[in-house]
Design an enzyme around this catalytic site. Sequence first.
Site, PDB file in Angstrom:
ATOM      1  CE  LYS A   1      25.923 -31.110 -14.895  1.00 27.19           C
ATOM      2  NZ  LYS A   1      27.044 -31.607 -14.368  1.00 27.19           N
TER       3      LYS A   1
ATOM      4  CE  LYS B   1      26.612 -33.827 -20.792  1.00 23.34           C
ATOM      5  NZ  LYS B   1      27.762 -34.121 -20.301  1.00 23.34           N
TER       6      LYS B   1
ATOM      7  CE  LYS C   1      29.292 -39.443 -14.526  1.00 23.34           C
ATOM      8  NZ  LYS C   1      30.023 -37.950 -14.386  1.00 23.34           N
TER       9      LYS C   1
HETATM   10  N1  AQP Z   1      27.633 -37.766 -23.691  1.00 21.43           N
HETATM   11  C1  AQP Z   1      28.940 -37.857 -23.691  1.00 21.43           C
HETATM   12  N2  AQP Z   1      29.528 -37.979 -24.773  1.00 21.43           N
HETATM   13  C2  AQP Z   1      31.013 -37.825 -24.648  1.00 21.43           C
HETATM   14  N3  AQP Z   1      31.790 -37.544 -23.908  1.00 21.43           N
HETATM   15  C3  AQP Z   1      31.132 -37.204 -22.350  1.00 21.43           C
HETATM   16  N4  AQP Z   1      31.416 -36.699 -21.425  1.00 21.43           N
HETATM   17  C4  AQP Z   1      30.283 -36.768 -20.794  1.00 21.43           C
HETATM   18  N5  AQP Z   1      29.195 -36.916 -21.152  1.00 21.43           N
HETATM   19  C5  AQP Z   1      29.609 -37.314 -22.577  1.00 21.43           C
HETATM   20  C6  AQP Z   1      32.865 -36.518 -20.946  1.00 21.43           C
HETATM   21  O1  AQP Z   1      32.853 -37.460 -19.904  1.00 21.43           O
HETATM   22  C7  AQP Z   1      34.060 -36.766 -19.004  1.00 21.43           C
HETATM   23  C8  AQP Z   1      33.639 -36.851 -17.455  1.00 21.43           C
HETATM   24  O2  AQP Z   1      32.502 -36.155 -17.395  1.00 21.43           O
HETATM   25  P1  AQP Z   1      32.234 -35.861 -16.031  1.00 21.43           P
HETATM   26  O3  AQP Z   1      31.515 -36.952 -15.376  1.00 21.43           O
HETATM   27  O4  AQP Z   1      33.085 -34.848 -15.263  1.00 21.43           O
HETATM   28  O5  AQP Z   1      30.713 -34.876 -16.136  1.00 21.43           O
HETATM   29  P2  AQP Z   1      29.613 -34.402 -16.996  1.00 21.43           P
HETATM   30  O6  AQP Z   1      30.118 -33.951 -18.341  1.00 21.43           O
HETATM   31  O7  AQP Z   1      28.717 -33.449 -16.479  1.00 21.43           O
HETATM   32  O8  AQP Z   1      28.935 -35.733 -17.242  1.00 21.43           O
HETATM   33  P3  AQP Z   1      27.512 -36.260 -17.562  1.00 21.43           P
HETATM   34  O9  AQP Z   1      27.407 -37.717 -17.718  1.00 21.43           O
HETATM   35  O10 AQP Z   1      26.621 -35.477 -18.355  1.00 21.43           O
HETATM   36  O11 AQP Z   1      27.068 -36.072 -15.801  1.00 21.43           O
HETATM   37  P4  AQP Z   1      25.881 -35.052 -15.382  1.00 21.43           P
HETATM   38  O12 AQP Z   1      24.730 -35.679 -15.887  1.00 21.43           O
HETATM   39  O13 AQP Z   1      25.695 -34.884 -14.013  1.00 21.43           O
HETATM   40  O14 AQP Z   1      26.019 -33.750 -16.200  1.00 21.43           O
HETATM   41  C9  AQP Z   1      34.252 -35.594 -19.525  1.00 21.43           C
HETATM   42  O15 AQP Z   1      35.549 -35.507 -20.511  1.00 21.43           O
HETATM   43  C10 AQP Z   1      33.071 -34.946 -20.336  1.00 21.43           C
HETATM   44  O16 AQP Z   1      33.255 -34.473 -21.351  1.00 21.43           O
END
Ligand code: AQP
Length: 346
Positions: free
Chosen positions: A115, A207, A210
């Site tokens: 990040k 992966k 968001k």
């Molecule tokens: N691609 C994924 N597959 C399975 N699980 C996922 N999670 C996130 N992406 C995937 C799970 O969703 C929960 C919430 O995640 P978060 O919002 O706290 O943050 P994150 O993991 O950083 O999610 P993003 O979507 O990938 O956001 P950005 O782009 O900001 O980094 C967690 O349990 C996570 O494991």
Amino acid sequence: MTKFVERVFSGVQPTGNLHLGNYLGAIQRFVEMQNKYNCIYCVVDEHAITVWQDPKGLQNAIREVTAAFIASGIDPKAHIVFNQSQVAEHAELAWVFNCVARMGWLNRMTQFKEKAGKDKEAASVGLFAYPALMAADILVYRATHVPVGEDQKQHLELSRDIATKFNNDFAESIAAHGFEDGFFPLPEPLIQGAATRVMSLRDGTKKMSKSDPSDLSRINMTDDADTIASKIRKARTDPEPLPSEEEGLKGRAEADNLVAIFSALSGRMVADILGEFGGGQFSTFKTALADLTVAKLSPITTEMKRLMADPAHIDAVLADGSARARTIAAPIMNSVKDIVGFIRAK
Ligand code: AQP
């Protein structure tokens, strides 16, 4: 031996673009846990501001995650749904954990590296300290089980390291305050299901996320049926037909991802799915996957929209959940203060 009450805690960041990965990796699991455990589900707004968030957009995103929880089947009366910033004990315990965790531990966190990118000097201190706040989120309830996607495994391990170090550093004081064999449990990650790591629809090695600039890379929980079908149709695949055996998915990241999504949404085994679609054209499989995704997500999306039309109701759910969360967190935080040696009014 201290007996810890079995309790589930997990969180989702209100950073917009809630997607199918968040649903399959986390929210769907949260729903399943409700029958077996007392659950606390948190919209982690303090985590969200580790990168810049527009204040109005943030409020909307907090309500959207709350709506997604409820629309997916989380019962905010039987369990607890709230937003992190309404329970000050999260930030209070995070400070103590900042002083327990070591720089070297946080330096090894791959999510910070990803990040922060190349310009680490410009990243917020909060982004670096994020895993200590995450440990506090879990341990301020002395939660024992944490359902998360695969990407959070390393952070969960760090939470266990922080709990262990706190228990060791303060062992004498913990015992003197009447707690046997440690104050914090070592929280268990629950990384389960057919889609613990949903990949981008545009690149099977990344992966689904968001923050991916391409909206085509993910299925958003707010996408309508046509958008979902179109994104699945355009999802990257290779020229080969689907294999008939699981072995044949090896080295074919995009195909593997789409089959895993199908499996997670339908509850069917991969072998069974390949038995039906193996050897056929991708287009046939993609049509079936689009229909399945729409059938699963549409009722949730519709209910999310209905809930979002009444922000006062969502805010009331969060206020109620926060008050109930505080009744669990406050006495635990008071014990932490006593154990550490702070003086507090009694
Ligand atoms: N691609 C994924 N597959 C399975 N699980 C996922 N999670 C996130 N992406 C995937 C799970 O969703 C929960 C919430 O995640 P978060 O919002 O706290 O943050 P994150 O993991 O950083 O999610 P993003 O979507 O990938 O956001 P950005 O782009 O900001 O980094 C967690 O349990 C996570 O494991």
